[in-house]
Design a protein around this motif. Structure first.
Motif, mmCIF file in Angstrom:
data_model
loop_
_atom_site.group_PDB
_atom_site.id
_atom_site.type_symbol
_atom_site.label_atom_id
_atom_site.label_comp_id
_atom_site.label_asym_id
_atom_site.label_seq_id
_atom_site.Cartn_x
_atom_site.Cartn_y
_atom_site.Cartn_z
ATOM 1 N N LEU A 179 0.829 -1.196 0.000
ATOM 2 C CA LEU A 179 0.000 0.000 0.000
ATOM 3 C C LEU A 179 0.870 1.255 0.000
ATOM 4 C CD1 LEU A 179 -2.980 1.031 0.313
ATOM 5 C CD2 LEU A 179 -2.597 0.964 2.777
ATOM 6 N N GLY A 180 1.876 1.262 0.846
ATOM 7 C CA GLY A 180 2.765 2.412 0.951
ATOM 8 C C GLY A 180 3.555 2.678 -0.311
ATOM 9 N N VAL A 181 4.048 1.630 -0.949
ATOM 10 C CA VAL A 181 4.834 1.809 -2.178
ATOM 11 C C VAL A 181 3.962 2.401 -3.283
ATOM 12 C CG1 VAL A 181 5.989 0.548 -4.053
ATOM 13 C CG2 VAL A 181 6.578 0.070 -1.675
ATOM 14 N N ILE A 182 2.776 1.840 -3.460
ATOM 15 C CA ILE A 182 1.870 2.357 -4.495
ATOM 16 C C ILE A 182 1.547 3.827 -4.233
ATOM 17 C CG2 ILE A 182 -0.477 2.202 -5.432
ATOM 18 C CD1 ILE A 182 -0.252 -0.876 -4.872
ATOM 19 N N ALA A 183 1.177 4.133 -3.004
ATOM 20 C CA ALA A 183 0.803 5.507 -2.663
ATOM 21 C C ALA A 183 1.987 6.464 -2.746
ATOM 22 C CB ALA A 183 0.179 5.546 -1.274
ATOM 23 N N ALA A 184 3.180 5.998 -2.386
ATOM 24 C CA ALA A 184 4.374 6.856 -2.475
ATOM 25 C C ALA A 184 4.678 7.200 -3.934
ATOM 26 C CB ALA A 184 5.568 6.172 -1.815
ATOM 27 N N VAL A 185 4.525 6.227 -4.810
ATOM 28 C CA VAL A 185 4.736 6.491 -6.245
ATOM 29 C C VAL A 185 3.710 7.524 -6.728
ATOM 30 C CG1 VAL A 185 4.583 5.472 -8.565
ATOM 31 C CG2 VAL A 185 5.846 4.288 -6.748
ATOM 32 N N TRP A 186 2.453 7.338 -6.339
ATOM 33 C CA TRP A 186 1.434 8.330 -6.708
ATOM 34 C C TRP A 186 1.784 9.704 -6.165
ATOM 35 C CZ3 TRP A 186 -3.502 5.144 -5.171
ATOM 36 C CH2 TRP A 186 -3.809 4.245 -6.190
ATOM 37 N N PHE A 187 2.232 9.756 -4.917
ATOM 38 C CA PHE A 187 2.582 11.039 -4.314
ATOM 39 C C PHE A 187 3.685 11.729 -5.112
ATOM 40 C CE2 PHE A 187 5.277 13.470 -1.339
ATOM 41 C CZ PHE A 187 4.380 14.488 -1.059
ATOM 42 N N ILE A 188 4.704 10.980 -5.483
ATOM 43 C CA ILE A 188 5.814 11.558 -6.257
ATOM 44 C C ILE A 188 5.314 12.044 -7.616
ATOM 45 C CG2 ILE A 188 7.991 11.009 -7.436
ATOM 46 C CD1 ILE A 188 8.512 9.073 -4.984
ATOM 47 N N GLU A 189 4.534 11.213 -8.300
ATOM 48 C CA GLU A 189 3.997 11.605 -9.607
ATOM 49 C C GLU A 189 3.108 12.838 -9.496
ATOM 50 O OE1 GLU A 189 3.699 7.215 -11.772
ATOM 51 O OE2 GLU A 189 1.885 8.117 -10.914
#
Length: 188
Positions: free
Chosen positions: A170-180
């Motif tokens: 969950l964290g990895v997916i959301a972190a990628v979204w946050f960066i994008e």
């Protein structure tokens, strides 16, 4: 607008992941429903304020903060410290982040548009659709967990390992979204 609200929850990946993280923290069916209702009450406020033009927000910034809210839940799940406010009062955390998510809902609703003479009723039915969609997902998740618990043996540390793996994913997916999404704020 009721159907649009249901669809926005059912097919919105970021909202589904936020709800999944919230369910993991809530832990019980009752706490999950209370937290989801707190989320709905809070997002209803900002949804109405933004959709009716009372306040204006930066959509890219709101989308970045929505991703960050999922990162927050993932970190809470991974740590597993049940003494934090997120674990003790998930409805409070859901409500706080619901304010941000409401602005995101307003951006999605702006793409569709609100009927000129029926903005308030359209917002009401959209919100009712969101709540119905969340309730259906909560029922499905807890139903699936109940069935799974009948088939999966309770090995020592098994549940904690699954929760931690879920939190990291969950964290990895959301972190990628946050960066994008953060990067899109600075695009010209």
């Amino acid at each position: 607008y009721f159907i649009i609200g249901v669809e926005h929850i059912a097919f919105g990946a970021d909202h589904l992941l936020f709800l999944a993280g919230l369910l993991a923290i809530a832990g019980t069916f009752r706490r999950a429903l209370v937290a989801a209702t707190g989320f709905t009450i809070a997002h209803s406020l900002t949804l109405a304020l933004v959709a009716l033009g009372v306040i204006r927000v930066s959509v890219p910034a709101v989308e970045a903060v929505i991703a960050l809210s999922i990162v927050f839940l993932a970190a809470e799940i991974a740590r597993g410290d049940r003494t934090t406010i997120a674990w003790r009062r998930p409805a409070f955390v859901a409500g706080a982040f619901g304010l941000v998510h409401g602005a995101g809902f307003a951006a999605a609703l702006a793409e569709i548009g609100l009927p000129a003479g029926e903005k308030v009723s359209a917002l009401l039915f959209f919100n009712l659709g969101v709540e119905a969609g969340q309730a259906a997902i909560i029922l499905a998740v807890f139903g699936a967990l109940f069935v799974a618990s009948r088939f999966i043996s309770a090995q020592r540390g098994g549940a904690a390992s699954i929760a931690r793996a879920f939190a990291y994913a969950l964290g990895v997916i959301a972190a990628v979204w946050f960066i994008e999404r953060t990067a899109s704020i600075f695009e010209v």
